[in-house]
Design a protein around this motif. Structure first.
Motif, PDB file in Angstrom:
ATOM      1  N   THR A 364      45.918  34.584  51.272  1.00 25.61           N
ATOM      2  CA  THR A 364      44.956  33.785  50.509  1.00 25.61           C
ATOM      3  C   THR A 364      44.756  34.395  49.122  1.00 25.61           C
ATOM      4  O   THR A 364      45.138  35.540  48.861  1.00 25.61           O
ATOM      5  N   THR A 365      44.136  33.634  48.241  1.00 22.40           N
ATOM      6  CA  THR A 365      43.809  34.112  46.900  1.00 22.40           C
ATOM      7  C   THR A 365      42.299  34.183  46.747  1.00 22.40           C
ATOM      8  O   THR A 365      41.588  33.225  47.081  1.00 22.40           O
ATOM      9  N   MET A 366      41.789  35.323  46.276  1.00 18.88           N
ATOM     10  CA  MET A 366      40.356  35.552  46.138  1.00 18.88           C
ATOM     11  C   MET A 366      40.030  35.926  44.700  1.00 18.88           C
ATOM     12  O   MET A 366      40.831  36.561  44.020  1.00 18.88           O
ATOM     13  N   LYS A 367      38.851  35.536  44.263  1.00 17.08           N
ATOM     14  CA  LYS A 367      38.375  35.965  42.951  1.00 17.08           C
ATOM     15  C   LYS A 367      37.658  37.305  43.116  1.00 17.08           C
ATOM     16  O   LYS A 367      36.722  37.421  43.888  1.00 17.08           O
ATOM     17  N   VAL A 368      38.125  38.310  42.387  1.00 18.57           N
ATOM     18  CA  VAL A 368      37.625  39.685  42.540  1.00 18.57           C
ATOM     19  C   VAL A 368      37.098  40.193  41.207  1.00 18.57           C
ATOM     20  O   VAL A 368      37.761  40.043  40.170  1.00 18.57           O
ATOM     21  N   MET A 369      35.901  40.779  41.234  1.00 19.09           N
ATOM     22  CA  MET A 369      35.391  41.459  40.053  1.00 19.09           C
ATOM     23  C   MET A 369      35.662  42.948  40.211  1.00 19.09           C
ATOM     24  O   MET A 369      35.142  43.596  41.125  1.00 19.09           O
ATOM     25  N   LYS A 400      36.304  42.463  34.821  1.00 13.98           N
ATOM     26  CA  LYS A 400      36.867  41.117  34.795  1.00 13.98           C
ATOM     27  C   LYS A 400      36.889  40.527  36.206  1.00 13.98           C
ATOM     28  O   LYS A 400      37.038  41.243  37.196  1.00 13.98           O
ATOM     29  N   ILE A 401      36.732  39.217  36.276  1.00 14.71           N
ATOM     30  CA  ILE A 401      36.863  38.490  37.532  1.00 14.71           C
ATOM     31  C   ILE A 401      38.195  37.749  37.496  1.00 14.71           C
ATOM     32  O   ILE A 401      38.401  36.862  36.667  1.00 14.71           O
ATOM     33  N   VAL A 402      39.110  38.168  38.367  1.00  5.12           N
ATOM     34  CA  VAL A 402      40.470  37.619  38.335  1.00  5.12           C
ATOM     35  C   VAL A 402      40.906  37.193  39.738  1.00  5.12           C
ATOM     36  O   VAL A 402      40.351  37.629  40.748  1.00  5.12           O
ATOM     37  N   GLU A 417      47.658  41.576  45.002  1.00  2.00           N
ATOM     38  CA  GLU A 417      48.322  41.576  43.700  1.00  2.00           C
ATOM     39  C   GLU A 417      47.605  40.586  42.789  1.00  2.00           C
ATOM     40  O   GLU A 417      47.251  39.480  43.218  1.00  2.00           O
ATOM     41  N   VAL A 418      47.412  40.994  41.531  1.00  2.00           N
ATOM     42  CA  VAL A 418      46.763  40.116  40.569  1.00  2.00           C
ATOM     43  C   VAL A 418      47.670  38.922  40.297  1.00  2.00           C
ATOM     44  O   VAL A 418      48.871  39.065  40.078  1.00  2.00           O
ATOM     45  N   VAL A 419      47.077  37.724  40.360  1.00  2.00           N
ATOM     46  CA  VAL A 419      47.821  36.498  40.076  1.00  2.00           C
ATOM     47  C   VAL A 419      47.728  36.231  38.577  1.00  2.00           C
ATOM     48  O   VAL A 419      46.651  35.998  38.034  1.00  2.00           O
ATOM     49  N   SER A 420      48.841  36.290  37.904  1.00  2.00           N
ATOM     50  CA  SER A 420      48.831  36.112  36.445  1.00  2.00           C
ATOM     51  C   SER A 420      48.900  34.639  36.065  1.00  2.00           C
ATOM     52  O   SER A 420      49.249  33.795  36.859  1.00  2.00           O
TER      53      SER A 420
END
Length: 420
Positions: A364-369, A400-402, A417-420
Motif C-alpha cells: 500500500t501507499t501511505m502519506k508519511v510526515m 515533509k509529508i510524502v 520507498e518514497v514514491v516520486s
C-alpha cells in the motif's frame, strides 16, 4: 503531558534565567527530574535516581523534583533527600523560575490555575507542537491518582489554544497534538465561567488554521464518545485516523468498581462504529489486569474485548496500588503471580493481532510526515494513522509529508520507498 510540561519548564527557565539544556549531566548547573506517579515503579525509582545525580553533579549544581510525584509527596521528598533544592507539583509549572531561586521551595497546590498563563515557547520537534487543552481531571476512577496530583479539570480558553497553535505553525509545525486527561470532555468548565463548549467545536475551530495539516489528540474518554464527536473524527480530513480508546477492563462489574461510567456493550459499540466509519483507523487502548477482586471469569471479558476489537496498540499493566485512591484499600488484592499470568495472556494475544494488522499494509501507499534521521542513513516518520515508517533518505525529507510505498512490515514498524 509530562513531555509538554518539560517543554514549558525549559522555556520558562530559558526566558527568565537564561538556562540552556545540556546532554552532559556533569556540566549542568540545574538538574530537574520530572516525575509520573500513575504507577508505583517510577516513584520508587525517583529516590535512587536522585541519589545517583547527587553523587555525580558538579559542586553547586541544584536539583529539583517536579511533576505528579512532587504533587503527592511534596516536602517529604526534601525530608528523604535533603540535597533536593525545590519541589514543584504538576499544577505549578509556571512557578519553576521562582522555585529555582529559593532553596527549600515546595509548590504543590493542585488547585493552582494555569489555564490562562502564557508560557514561553519551546518545542522539541520542529514539525509537531503539543498543546494542552485542559488541566486536571473531573473523573473519580478508583485506581487513579491523577485527580490528587493534577486537581480538578479546567479547560483552557479556545482563543489561547488557537493562538499557541498559530504561533507554532508560523514557526514550521505541520501537526498539533492536543493533550488532556479527557480531551473530549473539553469545554465543560472554564475558570472565567464563560459559556460551555465542546471538543467537537474546538476541533472544527483548529481545523480552520491555515498551514496546519494534521490534528492528533489524547486521551479521549469512552464515556464522552458521542455520535457527533465520532462523526467529526471520521469526516474531518485534518484529523489523523488514530484514536486512543482506554478500556481498562472488559467486565461490567469491574468497570463499575473502577468508576469508569460505561459498560462493555457501550465500549464495543463505540469501537465498532469507529471501525465502520473509518476503514483505515488504528485504535489503541489501556488495559489494567488484576484489579482488586477481579475473578478469572471477569478477566475473560477483557480478553473477549481484545479479541473483538483487535487493537493496533495496547498499553497494558498489572494493577498498581496508588496512595489517595479508593482501590488501594479494597479487599481481595490479586497476588502478583496471577496478575503476571493475566498480563502475559493479553500481551500474547495482542502480538498476534499486531502481526495481522501490519502485514495488511504491504504494497500500500501511505502519506508519511518525516521527523527524524537515524545514524544508519534511514529517516523515519508517522503515517496519518500513526504507523512508524522508515525509508532510506536524507534530511531534505524532514518536515515533509510524502507518499511512501510499503515494502516490509514487522510488528511495530514499516519500511518503504518514497514514491516520486
Amino acid at each position: 503531558m509530562n513531555v509538554r510540561d518539560t517543554e514549558h519548564m525549559i522555556a520558562e527557565l530559558g526566558k527568565h534565567q537564561s538556562y540552556e539544556t545540556t546532554q552532559n549531566m556533569e556540566d549542568a548547573d540545574l538538574i530537574v527530574i520530572n516525575t509520573c506517579s500513575v504507577r508505583e515503579k517510577p516513584v520508587a525509582k525517583l529516590f535512587s535516581e536522585l541519589g545517583n545525580y547527587n553523587k555525580k553533579k558538579k559542586d553547586g549544581a541544584k536539583i529539583g523534583v517536579t511533576g505528579c510525584t512532587a504533587s503527592h509527596l511534596g516536602g517529604d521528598i526534601i525530608k528523604r533527600a535533603p540535597y533536593v533544592d525545590f519541589v514543584v507539583g504538576a499544577r505549578n509549572i509556571s512557578k519553576i523560575s521562582q522555585a529555582v531561586e529559593k532553596k527549600g521551595t515546595v509548590e504543590i497546590d493542585i488547585n493552582n490555575d494555569e489555564t490562562t498563563y502564557e508560557f514561553a515557547d519551546f518545542r522539541q520537534s520542529s514539525y509537531r507542537c503539543s498543546v494542552n487543552i485542559s488541566l486536571g481531571c473531573d473523573k473519580s476512577c478508583t485506581f487513579c491518582i491523577v485527580p490528587a496530583t493534577r486537581g480538578d479539570e479546567i479547560s483552557i480558553p479556545t482563543e489561547i489554544i488557537i493562538k499557541e497553535i498559530e504561533k507554532s505553525v508560523k514557526n514550521g509545525a505541520k501537526e498539533v497534538f492536543l493533550l488532556g486527561q479527557n480531551v473530549n470532555n473539553y469545554g465543560k468548565n472554564f475558570s472565567d465561567k464563560r459559556d460551555k463548549s465542546t471538543f467537537t467545536k474546538l476541533l472544527q475551530d483548529i481545523s480552520k488554521i491555515d498551514g496546519l495539516e494534521r490534528i492528533r489528540f489524547t486521551s479521549p474518554h469512552p464515556l464522552h464518545m458521542d455520535d457527533e464527536f465520532l462523526q467529526e473524527f471520521a469526516s474531518n480530513p485534518k484529523i489523523c485516523k488514530q484514536i486512543h480508546v482506554p478500556l481498562q477492563a472488559g467486565n461490567d462489574k469491574v468497570l463499575k468498581e473502577m468508576r469508569r461510567g460505561y459498560t462493555k456493550k457501550w465500549f464495543l459499540n463505540r469501537c465498532e462504529k469507529i471501525r465502520n466509519m473509518v476503514p483505515n483507523v488504528r485504535i489503541s487502548t489501556d488495559i489494567i489486569v488484576a484489579f482488586p477482586g477481579e475473578t478469572d471469569e471477569e478477566f475473560r471479558d477483557t480478553i473477549d474485548v481484545v479479541e473483538k476489537v483487535k487493537f493496533e496498540s495496547i498499553f497494558n499493566f498489572k494493577y498498581s496500588p496508588r496512595p489517595h485512591t479508593p482501590a488501594e484499600n479494597m479487599p481481595n488484592q490479586i497476588e502478583d503471580k496471577v496478575a503476571t499470568k493475566r498480563l502475559q495472556e493479553v500481551i500474547d494475544l495482542h502480538k498476534s493481532h499486531q502481526d495481522e494488522h501490519m502485514e495488511k499494509y504491504l504494497g500500500t501507499t501511505m502519506k508519511v510526515m518525516f521527523e527524524d534521521l537515524k545514524p544508519n542513513g534511514e529517516i523515519f516518520g508517522f503515517s496519518d494513522n500513526y504507523c512508524q515508517v522508515f525509508v532510506t533518505g536524507s534530511e531534505e525529507l524532514l518536515g515533509k509529508i510524502v507518499d511512501v510505498k510499503i515494502t516490509k512490515a514487522n510488528r511495530t514498524s514499516l519500511k518503504g520507498e518514497v514514491v516520486s
